[in-house]
Scaffold this motif. Structure first.
Motif, PDB file in Angstrom:
ATOM      1  N   VAL A 158       0.744  -1.048  -0.118  1.00  0.00           N
ATOM      2  CA  VAL A 158      -0.117  -0.122   0.151  1.00  0.00           C
ATOM      3  C   VAL A 158       0.862   1.297  -0.044  1.00  0.00           C
ATOM      4  O   VAL A 158       2.174   0.974   0.170  1.00  0.00           O
ATOM      5  N   GLY A 159       0.125   2.361   0.078  1.00  0.00           N
ATOM      6  CA  GLY A 159       1.117   3.645  -0.055  1.00  0.00           C
ATOM      7  C   GLY A 159       1.004   4.389  -1.443  1.00  0.00           C
ATOM      8  O   GLY A 159       0.444   3.750  -2.453  1.00  0.00           O
ATOM      9  N   PRO A 160       2.090   5.469  -1.495  1.00  0.00           N
ATOM     10  CA  PRO A 160       2.112   6.310  -2.496  1.00  0.00           C
ATOM     11  C   PRO A 160       2.616   5.402  -3.964  1.00  0.00           C
ATOM     12  O   PRO A 160       2.003   5.763  -4.958  1.00  0.00           O
ATOM     13  N   LEU A 161       3.428   4.368  -3.538  1.00  0.00           N
ATOM     14  CA  LEU A 161       3.981   3.769  -4.845  1.00  0.00           C
ATOM     15  C   LEU A 161       2.640   2.853  -5.340  1.00  0.00           C
ATOM     16  O   LEU A 161       2.604   2.780  -6.610  1.00  0.00           O
ATOM     17  N   SER A 162       2.071   2.267  -4.648  1.00  0.00           N
ATOM     18  CA  SER A 162       0.939   1.086  -5.037  1.00  0.00           C
ATOM     19  C   SER A 162      -0.127   2.070  -5.895  1.00  0.00           C
ATOM     20  O   SER A 162      -0.507   1.795  -6.835  1.00  0.00           O
ATOM     21  N   LEU A 163      -0.489   3.384  -5.139  1.00  0.00           N
ATOM     22  CA  LEU A 163      -1.375   4.218  -5.817  1.00  0.00           C
ATOM     23  C   LEU A 163      -1.039   4.699  -6.942  1.00  0.00           C
ATOM     24  O   LEU A 163      -1.706   5.000  -8.091  1.00  0.00           O
ATOM     25  N   SER A 164       0.349   5.138  -7.173  1.00  0.00           N
ATOM     26  CA  SER A 164       0.963   5.679  -8.408  1.00  0.00           C
ATOM     27  C   SER A 164       0.978   4.719  -9.524  1.00  0.00           C
ATOM     28  O   SER A 164       0.384   4.942 -10.821  1.00  0.00           O
ATOM     29  N   ALA A 165       1.092   3.385  -9.093  1.00  0.00           N
ATOM     30  CA  ALA A 165       1.052   2.243 -10.157  1.00  0.00           C
ATOM     31  C   ALA A 165      -0.440   1.944 -10.752  1.00  0.00           C
ATOM     32  O   ALA A 165      -0.610   1.697 -11.807  1.00  0.00           O
ATOM     33  N   LEU A 166      -1.139   1.997  -9.663  1.00  0.00           N
ATOM     34  CA  LEU A 166      -2.753   1.554 -10.125  1.00  0.00           C
ATOM     35  C   LEU A 166      -3.204   2.709 -10.888  1.00  0.00           C
ATOM     36  O   LEU A 166      -3.959   2.562 -11.830  1.00  0.00           O
ATOM     37  N   GLY A 167      -2.885   4.110 -10.582  1.00  0.00           N
ATOM     38  CA  GLY A 167      -3.322   5.106 -11.402  1.00  0.00           C
ATOM     39  C   GLY A 167      -3.024   5.143 -12.963  1.00  0.00           C
ATOM     40  O   GLY A 167      -3.728   6.007 -13.804  1.00  0.00           O
TER      41      GLY A 167
END
Length: 258
Positions: A158-167
């Motif tokens: 989770v966190g910013p790296l995960s959000l960036s990839a999914l975005g």
């Protein structure tokens, strides 16, 4: 049932709690000779009085209900037969050439094992355990994308790296495991960062399918992922409470019982 019978059930539930520290709905229903729906109502009544605290699949005397999150291995043993049935049903919706997303969870983990033989499949996941299922199968036609991020107690990244990839991604189908689901609070999780990541999964998917066994109904985690009506479908077990089935059929495009 009469009030006296209800009072007797309540006392037996509290006695069991003092003896075991934690009780499960399924076990109480068998011991008391009543439906799981009746047990859930009893637990709701006792929780309202402050006599116990509801947790995933049952109750305890002293745990924090909304932020308590069992580890992956502990959850893996719960309702394993039902999770396998849900996984088989969900796998029947996956076709060669699709792109799918699986968030971290024990039901999605079971689903992963059902999908390793599907050709030309692209899988996006934030679960190292799920990624390893596909890596071990070594299907050369499959493409596995593991997001980055910080690892939680439930083995989710989770966190910013995960959000960036999914975005940056768009998938055909999302299969999303959840901690709890209620009419009032929708689908929930105990972890705020997991809630954000699961919301990103939902935005990335053309079709969203929740996979959750029947014990998740009536459980509320700390953070809402999404209201009931904002996903396309739910796959659950045939023991799902009839009242819950009615609510879910009114809220979702599709309710599938495995």
């Amino acid at each position: 049932m009469t009030e006296m019978l209800a009072s007797a059930r309540h006392q037996r539930i509290l006695d069991a709690l003092r003896e075991r520290e934690q009780v499960r709905v399924t076990s109480l229903a068998a011991e008391l000779g009543v439906s799981e729906m009746t047990v859930r109502r009893d637990l709701n009544t006792l929780a309202a009085r402050g006599a116990l605290v509801k947790v995933h699949g049952g109750a305890t005397l002293d745990a924090a209900p909304t932020s308590n999150e069992p580890g992956f291995v502990h959850k893996l043993a719960l309702e394993s037969g039902e999770k396998q049935a849900i996984a088989q049903t969900a796998a029947g919706l996956v076709r060669p050439g699709m792109s799918i997303a699986l968030n971290s969870g024990t039901t999605t983990y079971a689903l992963a094992a059902q999908c390793t033989g599907i050709k030309d499949l692209t899988v996006v996941t934030n679960s190292p355990r799920i990624a390893e299922v596909f890596y071990a199968a070594a299907n050369p036609s499959q493409n596995i994308i593991l997001t980055g991020g910080i690892r939680t107690i439930s083995d989710a990244l989770v966190g910013p790296l995960s959000l960036s990839a999914l975005g940056q991604l768009h998938v055909d189908l999302l299969f999303l495991g959840v901690h709890g689901m209620t009419a009032e609070d929708g689908f929930t999780t105990p972890n705020m960062l997991e809630a954000q990541t699961n919301q990103a999964f939902i935005k990335a998917a053309a079709q969203q399918i929740i996979v959750a066994d029947h014990t998740k109904w009536g459980v509320t985690g700390l953070c809402q992922i999404v209201p009931l009506g904002q996903v396309d479908a739910l796959i659950s077990g045939h023991r799902l409470d009839p009242e819950a089935q009615n609510i879910l059929r009114q809220s979702l495009d599709s309710l599938i019982l495995a």
